[in-house]
Design an enzyme around this catalytic site. Sequence first.
Site, PDB file in Angstrom:
ATOM      1  CE  LYS A 128      -3.861  -2.281   2.222  1.00 38.97           C
ATOM      2  NZ  LYS A 128      -4.444  -2.772   3.472  1.00 38.97           N
ATOM      3  CD  GLN A 185      -3.524  -4.357   6.666  1.00 34.33           C
ATOM      4  OE1 GLN A 185      -3.381  -3.403   5.911  1.00 34.33           O
ATOM      5  NE2 GLN A 185      -4.186  -5.449   6.317  1.00 34.33           N
ATOM      6  CG  ASP A 228     -10.013  -0.237   4.966  1.00 35.28           C
ATOM      7  OD1 ASP A 228      -9.860  -0.525   3.768  1.00 35.28           O
ATOM      8  OD2 ASP A 228      -9.303  -0.688   5.882  1.00 35.28           O
TER       9      ASP A 228
END
Length: 300
Positions: free
Chosen positions: A54, A98, A121
Amino acid sequence: MPATIIDGKAFAARVRTQVAGHVTRLKQDHGITPGLAVVLVGEDPASQVYVRSKGKQTVEVGMKSVEHKLDAQTSEADLLAVIDRLNKDPEIHGILVQLPLPGHLDEDLVINSIAPEKDVDGFHISNVGLLGTGQKSMVPCTPLGCLMMLRDHHGSLSGMEAVVIGRSNIVGKPMAQLLLGDSCTVTIAHSRTKDLPEVVRRADIVVAAVGRPEMVPGDWIKPGATVIDVGINRLDAPEKGEGKTLLVGDVDYESCAAVAGAITPVPGGVGPMTIACLLANTVTACCRANSLSEPEGLTA
Ligand code: NDP
């Protein structure tokens, strides 16, 4: 006729190029550099690989990348303090924590502490509610990537029968909401669904997000249907050498490709789209934060 292979790798490269173009314009015309912060707690090897990837792709499209790597023992209060600082940082437009988090941390509490407008997200409860009510939200990356590929392949999805196998909060449910938003007739199947093969045979669009290697065989697929395989399953492959693994999806690719009209492969299908959509969401968040018009084609 053999199924069209929907090439997620190539599509993701196109999305990244689009994102990079918007980043250049934001810098040149407005003096703004979109920034993405990724927070990793602990040393889970798979998470470390994702975070590295990422960060690399964020920099490649010209955005600012910030990584916070915290010890596995980090307290909830310390993690929340990091998120609070990022929420207040005007140079950060997207924040991603994460998952999974170590067991002593409350995932819902942590995710819901991210400012909803920076929640790239799309897991914050506000974004879940906005998506569910058809309002502008941050959309979870994996389902957004699936939707982009479906729209690209079909144009309009209106009136199509869609079956989503899997009802998780990160894939199945938001995927179903997005398909509904595009006027599909949507069925969500799960482990208690009766006669799953018959349910799947109705579908013009099948999205498999189950986590069971090659569970969906070709004889469940209506001829000509589009099959989107979200699954990522690693199987031992001793024939390839000691310790080697093989990546397979949730559908049996060979038999499904023989019947389907179009299909995403694993690897090279949905997977690459997920990070591309994270970058797209960050640019969208940056534009919204600065009251600028949003990039077209990068949101739901
Ligand atoms: P979850 O384990 O959270 O959910 C799996 C879902 O599948 C559940 O709703 C479960 O039903 C359902 N299910 C399990 N067994 C069956 C069965 N026999 N028949 C019908 N339904 C079943 O998984 P995720 O949604 O997080 O992920 C799904 C897959 O997608 C995984 O392989 C994951 O690795 C992959 N993935 C890929 C991503 C990418 O970037 N490509 C991103 C995220 C996930 P029930 O609710 O009844 O238990």
